[in-house]
Design an enzyme around this catalytic site. Sequence first.
Site, PDB file in Angstrom:
ATOM      1  N   LYS A  74       2.251  -3.783   6.507  1.00 32.84           N
ATOM      2  CA  LYS A  74       2.559  -3.830   5.064  1.00 32.84           C
ATOM      3  C   LYS A  74       4.070  -3.673   4.843  1.00 32.84           C
ATOM      4  O   LYS A  74       4.674  -4.413   4.065  1.00 32.84           O
ATOM      5  CB  LYS A  74       1.798  -2.737   4.300  1.00 32.84           C
ATOM      6  CG  LYS A  74       0.299  -2.955   4.220  1.00 32.84           C
ATOM      7  CD  LYS A  74      -0.047  -4.157   3.350  1.00 32.84           C
ATOM      8  CE  LYS A  74      -1.529  -4.382   3.210  1.00 32.84           C
ATOM      9  NZ  LYS A  74      -1.864  -5.689   2.610  1.00 32.84           N
ATOM     10  N   SER A 130       0.830  -1.203   0.000  1.00 35.29           N
ATOM     11  CA  SER A 130       0.000   0.000   0.000  1.00 35.29           C
ATOM     12  C   SER A 130       0.862   1.250   0.000  1.00 35.29           C
ATOM     13  O   SER A 130       1.944   1.274   0.607  1.00 35.29           O
ATOM     14  CB  SER A 130      -0.863  -0.010   1.264  1.00 35.29           C
ATOM     15  OG  SER A 130      -1.480   1.243   1.448  1.00 35.29           O
ATOM     16  N   TYR A 177      -1.497  -0.860  10.804  1.00 34.06           N
ATOM     17  CA  TYR A 177      -1.831  -1.481   9.516  1.00 34.06           C
ATOM     18  C   TYR A 177      -0.714  -1.236   8.500  1.00 34.06           C
ATOM     19  O   TYR A 177      -0.203  -2.146   7.855  1.00 34.06           O
ATOM     20  CB  TYR A 177      -3.170  -0.935   8.990  1.00 34.06           C
ATOM     21  CG  TYR A 177      -3.329  -1.062   7.511  1.00 34.06           C
ATOM     22  CD1 TYR A 177      -3.537  -2.316   6.933  1.00 34.06           C
ATOM     23  CD2 TYR A 177      -3.238   0.047   6.667  1.00 34.06           C
ATOM     24  CE1 TYR A 177      -3.652  -2.443   5.554  1.00 34.06           C
ATOM     25  CE2 TYR A 177      -3.348  -0.075   5.302  1.00 34.06           C
ATOM     26  CZ  TYR A 177      -3.554  -1.319   4.752  1.00 34.06           C
ATOM     27  OH  TYR A 177      -3.649  -1.439   3.399  1.00 34.06           O
TER      28      TYR A 177
HETATM   29  N1  UFG Z   1     -12.558  11.446   3.415  1.00 36.29           N
HETATM   30  C1  UFG Z   1     -13.583  12.305   3.810  1.00 36.29           C
HETATM   31  N2  UFG Z   1     -14.703  11.751   4.355  1.00 36.29           N
HETATM   32  C2  UFG Z   1     -14.859  10.410   4.542  1.00 36.29           C
HETATM   33  C3  UFG Z   1     -13.804   9.542   4.129  1.00 36.29           C
HETATM   34  C4  UFG Z   1     -12.662  10.111   3.583  1.00 36.29           C
HETATM   35  O1  UFG Z   1     -13.483  13.511   3.668  1.00 36.29           O
HETATM   36  O2  UFG Z   1     -15.897   9.976   5.062  1.00 36.29           O
HETATM   37  C5  UFG Z   1     -11.357  12.018   2.779  1.00 36.29           C
HETATM   38  C6  UFG Z   1     -10.069  11.752   3.523  1.00 36.29           C
HETATM   39  O3  UFG Z   1      -9.833  12.737   4.514  1.00 36.29           O
HETATM   40  C7  UFG Z   1      -9.043  11.770   2.390  1.00 36.29           C
HETATM   41  C8  UFG Z   1      -9.822  11.201   1.205  1.00 36.29           C
HETATM   42  O4  UFG Z   1     -11.195  11.392   1.520  1.00 36.29           O
HETATM   43  O5  UFG Z   1      -8.671  13.080   2.088  1.00 36.29           O
HETATM   44  C9  UFG Z   1      -9.575   9.730   0.952  1.00 36.29           C
HETATM   45  O6  UFG Z   1      -9.809   8.995   2.142  1.00 36.29           O
HETATM   46  P1  UFG Z   1      -9.914   7.388   2.142  1.00 36.29           P
HETATM   47  O7  UFG Z   1     -10.235   6.962   3.538  1.00 36.29           O
HETATM   48  O8  UFG Z   1     -10.825   6.939   1.059  1.00 36.29           O
HETATM   49  O9  UFG Z   1      -8.462   6.942   1.711  1.00 36.29           O
HETATM   50  P2  UFG Z   1      -7.050   7.176   2.435  1.00 36.29           P
HETATM   51  O10 UFG Z   1      -6.180   7.835   1.434  1.00 36.29           O
HETATM   52  O11 UFG Z   1      -7.180   7.829   3.755  1.00 36.29           O
HETATM   53  O12 UFG Z   1      -6.603   5.677   2.751  1.00 36.29           O
HETATM   54  C10 UFG Z   1      -6.492   4.739   1.711  1.00 36.29           C
HETATM   55  C11 UFG Z   1      -6.781   3.334   2.258  1.00 36.29           C
HETATM   56  C12 UFG Z   1      -5.751   2.907   3.236  1.00 36.29           C
HETATM   57  C13 UFG Z   1      -4.407   3.055   2.643  1.00 36.29           C
HETATM   58  C14 UFG Z   1      -4.190   4.449   2.108  1.00 36.29           C
HETATM   59  C15 UFG Z   1      -2.891   4.521   1.342  1.00 36.29           C
HETATM   60  O13 UFG Z   1      -8.030   3.322   2.903  1.00 36.29           O
HETATM   61  O14 UFG Z   1      -5.956   1.540   3.545  1.00 36.29           O
HETATM   62  O15 UFG Z   1      -5.220   4.791   1.199  1.00 36.29           O
HETATM   63  O16 UFG Z   1      -2.589   5.810   1.011  1.00 36.29           O
HETATM   64  F1  UFG Z   1      -3.497   2.805   3.604  1.00 36.29           F
END
Ligand code: UFG
Length: 337
Positions: free
Chosen positions: A154, A126, A150
């Site tokens: 990885k 990841s 997590y």
């Molecule tokens: N976000 C919101 N509201 C929500 C969910 C997310 O505003 O309800 C925002 C987050 O703050 C972020 C973006 O949307 O800016 C993406 O968030 P995600 O949770 O979809 O994805 P992340 O980038 O935080 O995390 C993902 C995977 C992880 C992994 C990571 C690697 O979920 O497992 O990418 O960069 F580790």
Amino acid sequence: MPGTILVTGGAGYIGSHTCVRLLERGFEVVVADDLSNSSAAAVDAIARLTGCQPSFEQVDLTDIEALGGVFERHAIEAVIHFAGLKAVGESVAEPLRYYRTNLLSTFNLLDLMARHEVFDLVFSSSATVYGDPEQLPIPEGAATGPTNPYGRTKLMIEDICRDVAAADPRWRISLLRYFNPVGAHPSGDLGEDPRGVPNNLVPFVMQVAVGRRDQLRVFGADWDTPDGSGVRDYIHVLDLAEGHLAALEHIDAGCDVFNLGTGVGASVFDVIKTTENVSGKAVSYEVVDRRPGDIATSLADPSKAIRDLEWRADRSLEVMLADAWRWQSRHPNGFDS
Ligand code: UFG
């Protein structure tokens, strides 16, 4: 090239889409999955979409006897290892469960592979291993520094793979660092089906659009990004699935690492607007505080995979979200509907 591939976690979101592409390419597929965060209905969908039936083994990879049986029953030639726990927040709350499950599963798998002389492995890593990146876009050589258990599992598994490959030249291992996989199979009959409240943006937005949830919370609009919301490198799950086939087909002696992303960023507000366009539904939201552990921007430098794997992710955000919407609107409650 085609042969028999063991796909751990093959009933899950990314695993199931990869199984579709493997079967379409003529591989035999053995899915090993404990169904703890996935559905047997995904295996049925894979069979319907491809006209090929994968073998299905319901096993917990931490049980080496059970996993050993899978290697006894099938003439496995290569492994794609998706299985693992993957929720960032949960890993902070239950670190031991994360370390035990993700590491023990991998130890068992690597032991059994060596015992059965199977040395080709593609591993689901990841972009989270980069933590808060010091350069953008992020090349594979960038510093690593995951910020939660997590992510550390990885990176630990990556290190274990590097050591294992260094010790025995028969190993050929490809570590794939995914950015943000979204979207669904264009049929609308295979997609992401998270249990409970979605942690990730796109499943949450889709559930708001379909009326299952009232409102999205946007975690901060004061980031140092063009519109203030978080920017990510979203990649269509089928582009990602195709990246696994490319990794398998280009696998080389040793252990190599590849970013799988598009190199193109989209903000939370871009995702909201594009979802409204492709679905014709309004997505209600409110801006709230930042989520602990979040970063402003994550963006891949995918040039190594483009060059060495002859693979490129080219589906647009519109296609990703239109496909996610087709799945969500046809199956508002996931595989159960
Ligand atoms: N976000 C919101 N509201 C929500 C969910 C997310 O505003 O309800 C925002 C987050 O703050 C972020 C973006 O949307 O800016 C993406 O968030 P995600 O949770 O979809 O994805 P992340 O980038 O935080 O995390 C993902 C995977 C992880 C992994 C990571 C690697 O979920 O497992 O990418 O960069 F580790």
